[in-house]
Design an enzyme around this catalytic site. Sequence first.
Site, PDB file in Angstrom:
ATOM      1  N   ARG A 163     -10.306 -11.437   1.885  1.00 19.68           N
ATOM      2  CA  ARG A 163     -11.178 -12.463   1.307  1.00 19.68           C
ATOM      3  C   ARG A 163     -10.521 -13.837   1.349  1.00 19.68           C
ATOM      4  NH1 ARG A 163     -11.595  -9.035  -4.135  1.00 19.68           N
ATOM      5  NH2 ARG A 163     -11.451  -7.427  -2.534  1.00 19.68           N
ATOM      6  N   LYS A 219       0.842  -1.201   0.000  1.00 13.36           N
ATOM      7  CA  LYS A 219       0.000   0.000   0.000  1.00 13.36           C
ATOM      8  C   LYS A 219       0.877   1.251   0.000  1.00 13.36           C
ATOM      9  CE  LYS A 219      -3.934  -1.817   2.687  1.00 13.36           C
ATOM     10  NZ  LYS A 219      -4.997  -1.575   1.704  1.00 13.36           N
TER      11      LYS A 219
HETATM   12  N1  BES Z   1      -7.993  -3.747   4.365  1.00 15.20           N
HETATM   13  C1  BES Z   1      -8.232  -3.358   3.031  1.00 15.20           C
HETATM   14  C2  BES Z   1      -9.549  -2.612   2.847  1.00 15.20           C
HETATM   15  C3  BES Z   1      -9.692  -1.306   3.590  1.00 15.20           C
HETATM   16  C4  BES Z   1      -9.503  -0.113   2.922  1.00 15.20           C
HETATM   17  C5  BES Z   1     -10.077  -1.279   4.901  1.00 15.20           C
HETATM   18  C6  BES Z   1      -9.672   1.079   3.590  1.00 15.20           C
HETATM   19  C7  BES Z   1     -10.241  -0.086   5.559  1.00 15.20           C
HETATM   20  C8  BES Z   1     -10.040   1.094   4.892  1.00 15.20           C
HETATM   21  C9  BES Z   1      -8.252  -4.576   2.119  1.00 15.20           C
HETATM   22  O1  BES Z   1      -7.484  -5.638   2.519  1.00 15.20           O
HETATM   23  C10 BES Z   1      -7.756  -4.118   0.787  1.00 15.20           C
HETATM   24  O2  BES Z   1      -6.667  -3.644   0.725  1.00 15.20           O
HETATM   25  N2  BES Z   1      -8.575  -4.258  -0.238  1.00 15.20           N
HETATM   26  C11 BES Z   1      -8.207  -3.837  -1.555  1.00 15.20           C
HETATM   27  C12 BES Z   1      -8.729  -4.862  -2.521  1.00 15.20           C
HETATM   28  C13 BES Z   1      -8.213  -4.690  -3.921  1.00 15.20           C
HETATM   29  C14 BES Z   1      -6.722  -4.937  -3.987  1.00 15.20           C
HETATM   30  C15 BES Z   1      -8.946  -5.662  -4.822  1.00 15.20           C
HETATM   31  C16 BES Z   1      -8.824  -2.472  -1.815  1.00 15.20           C
HETATM   32  O3  BES Z   1      -9.933  -2.211  -1.358  1.00 15.20           O
HETATM   33  O4  BES Z   1      -8.174  -1.661  -2.463  1.00 15.20           O
HETATM   34 ZN    ZN Z   2      -5.451  -5.466   1.944  1.00 20.82          ZN
END
Ligand code: BES
Ligand code: ZN
Length: 511
Positions: free
Chosen positions: A364, A290
């Site tokens: 997931r 990230k």
């Molecule tokens: N933990 C994150 C989602 C999240 C985002 C939680 C903001 C709280 C605040 C999750 O694991 C994630 O990173 N999801 C990705 C999925 C994508 C790579 C398909 C996302 O939402 O960008």
């Molecule tokens: Zn994530």
Amino acid sequence: MESKLFFGDATAFAAPALTVFAADTQTDKNADPQPALLNASTFIATTAHTLLASGEFKASLGEVAVLHAPAGIKAERLLIVGIGKAKDLTADALRRAAGVAVRSAKARGIRDLAIAFPETASLTQQSGASLDSTLTARAIIEGAEIGEPDWDTYRSDRKGRAVESLTLIAPESQRANIQRGFDEGRTVAAAQNFARALVNEPGNVLTPTELGKRAKAMCDDSGLQCEVYSSDKIQELKMGAFWAVAKGSAEPPALIVMTYDPPTAPAKDAPVLGLVGKGITFDTGGISIKPADGMEKMKYDMAGAAAMIGAMHAIARLKPAVKVISIICSAENMPDGRAYKPGDIVTAMSGTTIEVVNTDAEGRLVLADGLHYAKTLGCTHLINAATLTGAISIALGSLNFGVFSNDDATCERFMDGLAVSGEKAWRMPCTDDYRDHIKSEIADIMNTGKNRYGGATSGAMFLKEFVGDTPWVHLDIANMAWNETPKPWLPYGPSGIAVRSIIEWVRSFAA
Ligand code: BES
Ligand code: ZN
Ligand code: ZN
């Protein structure tokens, strides 16, 4: 804060402050507000008369006026708290107003607060006249208990200005109903605050192992069974998706299984509820790392797990007549020499093969194995909570969390419970025509959507693969688990969202 219930006359109750709620009874949009107290005492009416007649106090939600040394009243101050329009007077408006009362008392250094149970006789023509007294008592206690904490445990300059005691002063006439609501409210609020305290912990304190310890301690305390497993068991169960995420961290993962058995053994064909939580104690994104900006927030990526642990805290005390098993999949998502990589293909416990396209879609993966495992343990109905996608914020902002389901009846149970919990949620599509989103060329499915569009549904469709025909509800709480903007009734920080609604969903099976 210790909440107490006292049946008697609010004007005769000695306290540093007595709270009385007020509503705006004006129905003409073009006319000035017409505040009315939700209290029948003539002493209180006389004391507040000049203020209410002045037009200064509009009784809007969150508005507070303080009168010192009120005549004819034993309390040292009268705290008049607005709830908004009388026609919008719901238990939830009172939940918020009670939070406002506590937070404004706290800011004033008031350590003992009384709240007069709202009397709606003056509002006969308007909707608030039909408030249910059990739900009202419950909502007030919840709002007060949830509004009280500030998440400043780690600040050396913390003020320690807690409101230490709250007394709800209620009329004798509804004694049994109000007592019931009060007791439930305390139980539910304690559960929500328990979840919030977990979410507040930083990733270096709350590792998966530590989450397991806290869940176990809670269960020991509450008379629940609890098993905490780690790497060996996860591999032994062939949880290839969970393990793929977990193996990139020096912190061992935790698979937590909490079990509640009702006091009377249920019939053979009775439902068994499975509560599955995403417990990523820190989400760096892994190899698909990230951006640095805002990454610190990813300590709350275990809020789904916290919601389930909190719900179990309440279930142990409310003792509904239904068996409940909660499964928490906890790991840290890290980039490392041993971390899983984009392009990897992993085999879930169910046998489904997954192409990993993005290691940041780790929630997931851990839930896939958690949901499947819940079925093998005999769960007939599943619910999961997860901070699953950033996309849910794009879709819904931060006023409603997302609800996805493969079964209308089971979903409706959840949506019906919102009227009691006072939480807001919005059902999102999760129909089979969206399955294309997660189709992979080289494995059964992939862990991201084909593109960013409908990202929250792509996440839900992935989970749906692992529940099969079992009725299931998925809560995406990524948009609401952390309260970024403090509100007069809720401080900055962990919200404990979904705990109350999950509890209601469970109770609906016992009714
Ligand atoms: N933990 C994150 C989602 C999240 C985002 C939680 C903001 C709280 C605040 C999750 O694991 C994630 O990173 N999801 C990705 C999925 C994508 C790579 C398909 C996302 O939402 O960008
Ligand atoms: Zn994530
Ligand atoms: Zn995550």
